[in-house]
Design a protein around this motif. Sequence first.
Motif, PDB file in Angstrom:
ATOM      1  N   GLU A 149       0.820  -1.215   0.000  1.00 29.72           N
ATOM      2  CA  GLU A 149       0.000   0.000   0.000  1.00 29.72           C
ATOM      3  C   GLU A 149       0.854   1.265   0.000  1.00 29.72           C
ATOM      4  OE1 GLU A 149      -3.387   0.379   2.516  1.00 29.72           O
ATOM      5  OE2 GLU A 149      -3.912  -1.753   2.418  1.00 29.72           O
ATOM      6  N   PHE A 150       2.160   1.113   0.205  1.00 27.04           N
ATOM      7  CA  PHE A 150       3.081   2.247   0.161  1.00 27.04           C
ATOM      8  C   PHE A 150       3.801   2.343  -1.180  1.00 27.04           C
ATOM      9  CE2 PHE A 150       4.079   2.844   4.990  1.00 27.04           C
ATOM     10  CZ  PHE A 150       2.763   3.233   5.180  1.00 27.04           C
ATOM     11  N   GLU A 151       3.360   1.545  -2.151  1.00 29.07           N
ATOM     12  CA  GLU A 151       4.078   1.490  -3.429  1.00 29.07           C
ATOM     13  C   GLU A 151       4.241   2.872  -4.054  1.00 29.07           C
ATOM     14  OE1 GLU A 151       6.406  -0.549  -5.954  1.00 29.07           O
ATOM     15  OE2 GLU A 151       5.325  -1.459  -4.273  1.00 29.07           O
ATOM     16  N   HIS A 152       3.196   3.698  -3.995  1.00 28.41           N
ATOM     17  CA  HIS A 152       3.253   5.026  -4.609  1.00 28.41           C
ATOM     18  C   HIS A 152       4.151   5.988  -3.832  1.00 28.41           C
ATOM     19  CE1 HIS A 152       0.251   5.334  -1.461  1.00 28.41           C
ATOM     20  NE2 HIS A 152       0.214   6.640  -1.572  1.00 28.41           N
ATOM     21  N   LEU A 153       4.529   5.630  -2.599  1.00 33.72           N
ATOM     22  CA  LEU A 153       5.381   6.487  -1.784  1.00 33.72           C
ATOM     23  C   LEU A 153       6.870   6.178  -1.969  1.00 33.72           C
ATOM     24  CD1 LEU A 153       3.487   6.358   1.659  1.00 33.72           C
ATOM     25  CD2 LEU A 153       3.095   7.911  -0.269  1.00 33.72           C
ATOM     26  N   ARG A 154       7.202   5.061  -2.581  1.00 31.01           N
ATOM     27  CA  ARG A 154       8.579   4.587  -2.619  1.00 31.01           C
ATOM     28  C   ARG A 154       9.599   5.617  -3.107  1.00 31.01           C
ATOM     29  NH1 ARG A 154       9.844  -0.984  -1.983  1.00 31.01           N
ATOM     30  NH2 ARG A 154       7.988  -2.224  -1.561  1.00 31.01           N
ATOM     31  N   PRO A 155       9.305   6.412  -4.134  1.00 30.27           N
ATOM     32  CA  PRO A 155      10.322   7.378  -4.581  1.00 30.27           C
ATOM     33  C   PRO A 155      10.698   8.400  -3.515  1.00 30.27           C
ATOM     34  CG  PRO A 155       8.652   7.064  -6.282  1.00 30.27           C
ATOM     35  CD  PRO A 155       8.140   6.388  -5.042  1.00 30.27           C
ATOM     36  N   GLU A 156       9.842   8.591  -2.504  1.00 26.96           N
ATOM     37  CA  GLU A 156      10.119   9.561  -1.445  1.00 26.96           C
ATOM     38  C   GLU A 156      10.164   8.911  -0.061  1.00 26.96           C
ATOM     39  OE1 GLU A 156       8.234  13.713  -2.252  1.00 26.96           O
ATOM     40  OE2 GLU A 156       6.711  12.223  -2.778  1.00 26.96           O
ATOM     41  N   LEU A 157      10.295   7.584  -0.029  1.00 24.56           N
ATOM     42  CA  LEU A 157      10.220   6.846   1.237  1.00 24.56           C
ATOM     43  C   LEU A 157      11.625   6.497   1.729  1.00 24.56           C
ATOM     44  CD1 LEU A 157       8.213   5.559   3.283  1.00 24.56           C
ATOM     45  CD2 LEU A 157       8.403   3.443   1.946  1.00 24.56           C
ATOM     46  N   ASN A 158      12.020   7.127   2.805  1.00 24.88           N
ATOM     47  CA  ASN A 158      13.329   6.909   3.410  1.00 24.88           C
ATOM     48  C   ASN A 158      13.149   6.043   4.655  1.00 24.88           C
ATOM     49  OD1 ASN A 158      16.139   7.452   3.379  1.00 24.88           O
ATOM     50  ND2 ASN A 158      15.906   8.962   4.995  1.00 24.88           N
ATOM     51  N   CYS A 160      18.304  17.216   2.176  1.00 27.48           N
ATOM     52  CA  CYS A 160      19.296  17.186   1.095  1.00 27.48           C
ATOM     53  C   CYS A 160      18.845  16.319  -0.073  1.00 27.48           C
ATOM     54  CB  CYS A 160      20.633  16.681   1.622  1.00 27.48           C
ATOM     55  SG  CYS A 160      21.487  17.843   2.709  1.00 27.48           S
ATOM     56  N   HIS A 161      18.048  15.283   0.208  1.00 28.99           N
ATOM     57  CA  HIS A 161      17.634  14.355  -0.841  1.00 28.99           C
ATOM     58  C   HIS A 161      16.188  14.568  -1.268  1.00 28.99           C
ATOM     59  CE1 HIS A 161      21.243  12.409   0.804  1.00 28.99           C
ATOM     60  NE2 HIS A 161      21.370  11.861  -0.379  1.00 28.99           N
ATOM     61  N   GLY A 162      15.548  15.599  -0.742  1.00 24.15           N
ATOM     62  CA  GLY A 162      14.185  15.922  -1.152  1.00 24.15           C
ATOM     63  C   GLY A 162      13.185  14.818  -0.870  1.00 24.15           C
ATOM     64  N   LEU A 163      13.313  14.175   0.296  1.00 25.99           N
ATOM     65  CA  LEU A 163      12.440  13.058   0.652  1.00 25.99           C
ATOM     66  C   LEU A 163      11.344  13.517   1.609  1.00 25.99           C
ATOM     67  CD1 LEU A 163      15.297  10.461   1.182  1.00 25.99           C
ATOM     68  CD2 LEU A 163      13.751  10.605  -0.780  1.00 25.99           C
ATOM     69  N   ARG A 164      10.173  12.963   1.431  1.00 23.62           N
ATOM     70  CA  ARG A 164       9.008  13.419   2.212  1.00 23.62           C
ATOM     71  C   ARG A 164       8.639  12.473   3.357  1.00 23.62           C
ATOM     72  NH1 ARG A 164       2.891  14.868  -0.110  1.00 23.62           N
ATOM     73  NH2 ARG A 164       1.861  14.821   1.938  1.00 23.62           N
ATOM     74  N   TYR A 165       8.848  11.175   3.173  1.00 27.18           N
ATOM     75  CA  TYR A 165       8.359  10.202   4.151  1.00 27.18           C
ATOM     76  C   TYR A 165       9.524   9.473   4.830  1.00 27.18           C
ATOM     77  CZ  TYR A 165       4.047  10.910   1.537  1.00 27.18           C
ATOM     78  OH  TYR A 165       2.956  11.474   0.921  1.00 27.18           O
ATOM     79  N   LEU A 166       9.405   9.330   6.144  1.00 30.75           N
ATOM     80  CA  LEU A 166      10.380   8.586   6.938  1.00 30.75           C
ATOM     81  C   LEU A 166       9.647   7.408   7.577  1.00 30.75           C
ATOM     82  CD1 LEU A 166      13.357   8.698   7.920  1.00 30.75           C
ATOM     83  CD2 LEU A 166      12.527   9.904   9.940  1.00 30.75           C
TER      84      LEU A 166
END
Length: 260
Positions: free
Chosen positions: A106-115, A145-151
């Motif tokens: 369910e987090f597939e769409h978040l992966r590009p911003e998922l740290n 620095c990496h422009g990530l939204r989700y931790l």
Amino acid sequence: MQELIEIPKDLSALDGPSLVLGIANTPQELEAVQRLRYEVYTQEMGVHFPEAIDGRDVDHFDEFCQHLIVMDTKEGKAVGTYRILSPQKAVEAGGYYSESEFDLSEFEHLRPELNECGRSCTHPDYRDGGVIMLLWSGLAQFMRCHGLRYLFGCASVSLLDDGVQAAQVWQLAKQQLEEYKGQPKVTPHHPYPIHLLEEKAAGERISQSRMPALIKGYLKLGARICGEPAWDKDFNAVDFPVIVDIENMDRRYRRHFGFD
């Protein structure tokens, strides 16, 4: 060590520790981090590390992660650490560490911003809040620095107390899962039996003071528990999946960590 933030000694005490936050980038620094993790987790949680080598917590993901390290330069030792797995490195590693415990579909769409962050660890002599705030500052700097939204990560609750703390966290988790119904969530591959947590909560006088400090800290940041817990038998722990959306982080912490 690639230094990020230095805290002068005179901010604590004239003869106090000199704490430096950085990224471990030598074999010796990585070994110090791994030894710290091993010592704290085995002594305090009774963790069994299947891949441990000579008193070090070592696993497949270490080579793909950035390892935050807080050094006491006066004592010459590592006193705190976190490891970070970026979206790009997760692809190289074959997935996130958390995927060994949870279905993240369910987090597939978040992966590009998922740290992903994990293996949080602080030496028992340095738990006055300073080390963890340094580590969180390092996490925030990495996210910026990496422009990530989700931790995202797993918050482990030891079972050495027969599940009392885990039952406390589950009571809160239930409320959050109901509050955020409809939001993406994860599913454990090996769920911890919820009925055991319910029975423990019913039979114990559960107090807020039993809430693990790290989870309380995450919740203050604005994190949410995003699924039922997994049973990590090697760690002798109940693992709660936690996610922080930087855009919805508490405003005070957004300012403190430089997002606003």
